[in-house]
Design an enzyme around this catalytic site. Structure first.
Site, mmCIF file in Angstrom:
data_model
loop_
_atom_site.group_PDB
_atom_site.id
_atom_site.type_symbol
_atom_site.label_atom_id
_atom_site.label_comp_id
_atom_site.label_asym_id
_atom_site.label_seq_id
_atom_site.Cartn_x
_atom_site.Cartn_y
_atom_site.Cartn_z
ATOM 1 N N CYS A 48 0.834 -1.174 -0.099
ATOM 2 C CA CYS A 48 -0.249 -0.155 0.330
ATOM 3 C C CYS A 48 0.481 1.253 0.082
ATOM 4 O O CYS A 48 1.550 1.933 1.417
ATOM 5 C CB CYS A 48 -1.010 -0.216 1.282
ATOM 6 S SG CYS A 48 -1.970 1.451 1.513
ATOM 7 N N CYS A 68 0.902 2.836 3.125
ATOM 8 C CA CYS A 68 2.126 2.698 4.269
ATOM 9 C C CYS A 68 2.021 2.952 4.206
ATOM 10 O O CYS A 68 3.207 3.508 5.261
ATOM 11 C CB CYS A 68 1.381 1.258 3.757
ATOM 12 S SG CYS A 68 -0.906 0.771 4.669
#
Length: 477
Positions: free
Chosen positions: A397, A400
């Site tokens: 991600c 993230c």
């Protein structure tokens, strides 16, 4: 729906209710630029056809003493030969055309679209930076039409912006509204904010997709502001022109509508350079941190390091950040990959839990890697000896990855404070559990487990710097 001339600021009565010929139209002079002298509708000499339709000119706007008629209902039906106003003949290999125009400028693509479809094409305007489409249409010197979807949930700033755009270009935007009965049924049965609980798709279907479907039934082509950089996971392969894979046009059936994306190859910076250079009005929400702008309850400002689509439907997973208007451009492989799965839904993790193409993140000596059993124990404990702050993440991600440094900094600042810092990988096989038990909506999700509370508390802000997270912890310790 009225044919709008960019050189005319106002007309008497309704907007032009008759077809405009090239003799009636005089385009704007901009520097040394001159409007291209081409007919509104391609002749039979330039386009061959397997499909012929005879139609009257489209009347966009009813008289003011009549009730407002939906766009599709206002389009005239196929009539007898004595009532034929023009013939539109369409037969095109649009995959070949897309390759031909792949390196063309947005202005050239816009000119080709307007020249090919004349009164049977319209620009979809959302009230965000796709005002660039209207500017490009003006620069072609051709007449053009603009429509927008008024969901009933837009920001006040967006409504003011619609008015400013109409005045700046001397046009009348053709608004489409959701069906009042459908909206009433949805709100009465599920409330005003049901999308926070069960996803935005149902609300978008009622307020956006169905009105758009009605609008497009009165057209043979439409122009959108889709760009490849807007949502890399779902729009990375948007062509500049295509047969619309989802919606139907005036003739009905598969292949009856063409979709043009003139700015598909532009990035956001280039769009804004155009808007500033041409002194185009912009939505005041942009100056407040909004980039991608939709309905008020479903749109938030984004931070400088965040992707523009992160401000849309922020409580949901990254793959869900589409409303359905451009569903046909969502790549299933990419969408599946965003969830750590292959096309069959199987996890792409190795046996050790890592993703082959993505190294693990949040690796620091003072960040504890928590297993599924460890998280379940944290949930069960009503009186913990120490509070915990835990990030639910997926190493692939980008959001993230973007907050990794701030979370590591947080762990360093909290060392010796009595607060434990942990990470739990919540994609793949753990995703359903995380959604059901850990309030996972999108990655990353940050949870605080207080000492004397049985339930974790979800961090509600998009600010993920270390100081903001510490302020959150201190308020709950």
């Amino acid at each position: 729906m009225a044919l709008v001339s960019p050189s005319s600021s106002a007309t008497s009565g309704s907007l032009l209710s008759h077809s405009i010929s090239t003799q009636d139209f005089t385009g704007p002079q901009i520097g040394s630029f001159r409007p291209l002298d081409r007919p509104l509708v391609p002749s039979t000499a330039t386009t061959s056809s397997r499909r012929r339709c005879a139609v009257k000119p489209v009347l966009a706007e009813p008289k003011r003493n009549e009730s407002m008629v939906p766009l599709a209902a206002a389009s005239t039906v196929i009539s007898s030969a004595s009532e034929v106003a023009e013939k539109v003949e369409i037969d095109e290999d649009y995959e070949k055309l897309a390759k031909e125009l792949e390196n063309a400028s947005p202005l050239e693509i816009m000119d080709r679209a307007l020249g090919k479809f004349g009164n049977d094409i319209a620009i979809a305007f959302s009230g965000a930076e796709d005002v660039a489409l209207i500017e490009y249409a003006r620069l072609t010197g051709r007449p053009f039409r603009v429509f927008s979807l008024d969901t009933g949930r837009l920001n006040a700033e967006t409504y003011r912006y619609f008015d400013a755009v109409e005045k700046h270009y001397g046009i009348r935007i053709e608004y489409m509204f959701p069906d009042a009965v459908e909206v009433q049924a949805l709100v009465r049965s599920k409330g005003l904010f049901s999308f926070y609980e069960d996803g935005h798709q149902e609300c978008c279907r009622v307020r956006k997709v169905r009105p758009l479907r009605r609008a497009l039934k009165g057209l043979r082509a439409w122009i959108t502001g889709q760009r490849k950089d807007q949502s890399p996971g779902t729009r990375a392969e948007v062509p500049v022109v295509q047969v619309d894979p989802v919606f139907e046009g005036l003739d009905g059936g598969v292949g009856s509508l063409v979709k043009w994306n003139p700015v598909a190859n532009m990035d956001g910076g280039a769009i804004w350079n155009l808007l500033r250079t041409m002194d185009v009005p912009v939505n005041e929400l942009h100056s407040k941190g909004y980039v991608s702008i939709g309905c008020e309850p479903c749109t938030r400002p984004v931070l400088p390091w965040q992707h523009e689509r992160e401000g849309r439907w922020w409580w949901e997973d990254a793959k869900a950040k589409e409303c359905g208007l451009h569903k046909g451009n969502v790549k299933e492989e990419n969408s599946a990959h965003v969830n750590g799965a292959n096309r069959n839904g199987a996890s792409t993790q190795n046996s050790n839990g890592s993703t082959p193409s993505h190294a693990d993140i949040f690796d620091a000596r003072n960040i504890v890697s928590i297993t599924r059993a460890g998280v379940e124990n944290l949930i069960k404990l009503k009186n913990r000896s120490e509070p915990w702050i835990v990030v639910l993440y997926a190493p692939w991600c980008p959001f993230c990855q973007a907050m990794e440094s701030s979370f590591v900094e947080l762990a360093e600042k909290l060392e010796g404070s009595g607060v434990k810092v942990g990470k739990f990988r919540a994609d793949g096989d753990q995703k359903t559990f995380a959604q059901q038990e850990l309030q996972l909506g999108s990655f990353p999700t940050i949870l605080f487990f207080p000492k004397n509370s049985s339930k974790p508390i979800k961090y509600p802000s998009e600010k993920r710097d270390a100081d903001s997270l510490i302020a959150f912890i201190n308020a709950l310790r």
